[in-house]
Design an enzyme around this catalytic site. Sequence first.
Site, PDB file in Angstrom:
ATOM      1  CG  HIS A 170     -11.584  -2.812   2.211  1.00 46.44           C
ATOM      2  ND1 HIS A 170     -12.698  -3.694   1.992  1.00 46.44           N
ATOM      3  CD2 HIS A 170     -11.465  -2.369   1.110  1.00 46.44           C
ATOM      4  CE1 HIS A 170     -13.053  -3.623   0.838  1.00 46.44           C
ATOM      5  NE2 HIS A 170     -12.105  -2.960   0.157  1.00 46.44           N
ATOM      6  CG  ASP A 173      -7.912   3.308  -3.042  1.00 50.30           C
ATOM      7  OD1 ASP A 173      -7.793   2.845  -4.245  1.00 50.30           O
ATOM      8  OD2 ASP A 173      -9.210   3.308  -2.419  1.00 50.30           O
TER       9      ASP A 173
END
Length: 383
Positions: free
Chosen positions: A262, A320
């Site tokens: 991320h 996700d």
Amino acid sequence: MSEASWTKGMAGVVADATAISSIDGERGELRYRGYLIAELVERASFLEVVGLVVDGELPGPTDVAALEGALADRALPAAAQDVLARLPRDTHPMTVLAVVLPLLDDAASKERPRLGARPAQRAALLALAARLPTVVAAWTRLRRGLAPLAPDPALPLHADFLRMTRGAAPDAREVAVLDATQALQMEHGFNASTFAVRTVASTLAPLSESLAAGVAALHGPLHGGADEAAYRMALEVGGPEAALAWVDAALARKHKIMGLGHREYRVVDPRALVLRPMALDLARALGPAHVRVLETLAAIDDHAAARFAAQGKRIRANVDFYKGAVFAALGLEPDCFTALFAMSRAFGWGAHALELWDDHALYRPRAAYRGAPPREVPRPTMV
Ligand code: COA
């Protein structure tokens, strides 16, 4: 600010201010209006989180009832139904959302935003967000060759969404997991789709068209889409016993494992932390095939984390990674996962539009020019 201060991808650039959410990537903290996301998901209902994100404070019982009423009007306007019926059945659900969203307005909310008219714009936002699940459910059925089902205003938003996709009432556990997953992904600072919404909203374009810009940005595989890829990866790997070899082979050929890493977080994404046990619980209730997918993901997550740590890289699971497995367990097709993301993020996008209109300025950054030096257009040669 000097023109020399640009960065590639606007990395590190502070583009504007917001009071809606904050991220601390080192500590792995996401807060909606000051509250930690894990506490919100544990202690607040989905509607309370909607009220918090849109209006700024956790709503009391009367305000929750009013929100429930505002989100009960889920029937699609005739124009939207007509377009859905005519679209080619292989149209991607995100393309469907982007096309239909500007047709979901009531006549009153089609007006351009009038600054200072927050109640009207808030009502428009809730009307639009209420109808997105109806669009996704209708499209899910149309492409399965089934007629769309009309919404039932007596049901809560996500119970009605699941009923409209499958034609049968979901059980309470499924609704609770969908509520929590959608609360987790409602808002996340100035990501690409939210920034797109703010940019379009700053021109005073209609709210529905600002949200359609968010859908378009979210459709990109670098933004939405990793949930689908992570789920497909788990199916490809096949089982937890194959995870170690698969991770090693993937890293050896520099393959990016979807759902890991991320831009903001240097530790586990706090949303993934909440989602992992919740997804496993749901899978256990639904049967061994679902448990196997979850155990495969967990094994990939753990092996990859150990491998990255050994290389000195701080790459951990993001939201996700487990999300697709939850949506698949709820009976949704993988190419619909990002549309569910949009259903929830619409509340966050709308909150950003309202915030911007409360203290309005047109977005117009400068560009650092790096093209040819000043030069003269050659004069035509006389013949
Ligand atoms: N799998 C394997 N390696 C990864 C990785 C992943 N998911 N994410 C990052 N890396 C590696 C890169 O290959 C790179 O290695 P190198 O230094 O040896 O070249 C290093 O880590 C830095 O990667 P980079 O892409 O520059 O980091 P970033 O912070 O800009 O990237 C993402 C963040 C999200 C774009 C990236 O982690 C990624 O592509 N993840 C997969 C897609 C995804 O899950 N997206 C949803 C985000 S919510």
